[in-house]
Enzyme design. Sequence first.
Site, short mmCIF file in Angstrom:
data_model
loop_
_atom_site.label_atom_id
_atom_site.label_comp_id
_atom_site.label_asym_id
_atom_site.label_seq_id
_atom_site.Cartn_x
_atom_site.Cartn_y
_atom_site.Cartn_z
N ASP A 41 -6.01 0.46 -9.13
CA ASP A 41 -5.88 0.63 -7.68
C ASP A 41 -5.41 -0.69 -7.04
OD1 ASP A 41 -8.24 -0.82 -7.89
OD2 ASP A 41 -9.41 0.51 -6.60
N SER A 42 -5.29 -1.74 -7.86
CA SER A 42 -4.68 -2.99 -7.40
C SER A 42 -3.23 -2.74 -6.96
CB SER A 42 -4.70 -4.05 -8.51
OG SER A 42 -4.20 -3.51 -9.72
N ASP A 80 -7.27 4.51 -12.67
CA ASP A 80 -8.33 3.81 -11.95
C ASP A 80 -8.69 4.64 -10.72
OD1 ASP A 80 -10.00 1.69 -11.45
OD2 ASP A 80 -8.45 0.37 -10.63
N LYS A 110 -11.17 4.94 -15.16
CA LYS A 110 -12.04 3.77 -14.91
C LYS A 110 -12.73 3.97 -13.58
CE LYS A 110 -10.51 -0.52 -13.70
NZ LYS A 110 -11.19 -0.72 -12.41
N GLU A 112 -15.20 1.97 -10.79
CA GLU A 112 -15.95 0.78 -10.36
C GLU A 112 -17.40 1.22 -10.28
OE1 GLU A 112 -14.37 -1.51 -7.14
OE2 GLU A 112 -12.37 -1.56 -8.03
N GLU A 178 -15.59 -8.15 -14.28
CA GLU A 178 -14.66 -8.92 -13.45
C GLU A 178 -15.36 -10.08 -12.74
OE1 GLU A 178 -12.07 -6.59 -10.96
OE2 GLU A 178 -11.33 -8.34 -9.86
O1 KIV Z 1 -7.19 -2.35 -10.20
C1 KIV Z 1 -7.10 -3.14 -11.14
O2 KIV Z 1 -6.01 -3.66 -11.44
C2 KIV Z 1 -8.31 -3.47 -11.89
C3 KIV Z 1 -8.21 -4.50 -12.97
C4 KIV Z 1 -7.84 -5.81 -12.45
C5 KIV Z 1 -9.39 -4.53 -13.83
O3 KIV Z 1 -9.32 -2.92 -11.64
#
Ligand code: KIV
Length: 268
Positions: A41-42, A80, A110, A112, A178
């Site tokens: 989600d970055s 994510d 993934k 959080e 992280e």
């Molecule tokens: O969203 C993301 O890119 C992440 C990683 C940096 C672990 O969660």
Amino acid sequence: MRAKDIRAKAGVAPITMLTAYDAPTAELVDAAGVDMVLVGDSVGNLRLGHDSTLPVTVDEIASLTAAVARSTQNAFVLADMPFLSYGADEADAIENCGRMVKEAGADGVKLESGHHTVDLTRRLTRLGIPVQAHLGLTPQRENETGLFRQGTDEASAREIIDLAREHEDAGAFSLVLEHVPANLGAAVTEAIDIPTIGIGAGPDCDGQVLTVDEVIGLSETTAPFSKKWGDVRGEMQQAIEGYKQDVESGAFPAEEHSHYQDELDDVY
Ligand code: KIV
């Protein structure tokens, strides 16, 4: 690559994981033999012009995950799950996570993680959706915690170790850690059998993850715990400026970029 193959690498060989948000990047990451590709989600901050990950939607992650999955042969593809797509209502969470696997072609999701994701991790795992947990700095909580290093005092370090164990018991196949002190990264890695994948969590994790934008030098800034191996931003800038100059000077298109059709000579 399956979740069990990632698990099997814990303590045997370092695990590599990078983000990718589009087909050509995923193809390159996969061809390099990276173990896991994360559609993070970055993408919100790095590619979509937001100043946090919070506005990223399930539809956006599903569409980008589909592009990444179509271009990946071997790497394990992780979607994510974005802010509030899980954690409020279990049925909605299962539907959103299920979409990533059924519709987009992800191999797992993934989340959080925190106390609120233990039961969900167990449920998803039992349903056949591999879950990667994520502890330490969890940017979806940035309005509560800020984007600072986590686990810096005894109580919060213990909480992270306990949560890591709980997520392992619930069936998570791996755990991202992280921005925590390196000695906490080592302690979590020691405390659980599933692989820890660190980002700013020191050298003792079982693997490392970074955003591909930092690795290739596309993003303007690089986190202090990250590293830049290329200068794609500089290369892009140079190419774009070169294009503009050549069009304005008439150097482009040249003869070799043009095609003439003889029969059309009579038309004009
Ligand atoms: O969203 C993301 O890119 C992440 C990683 C940096 C672990 O969660």
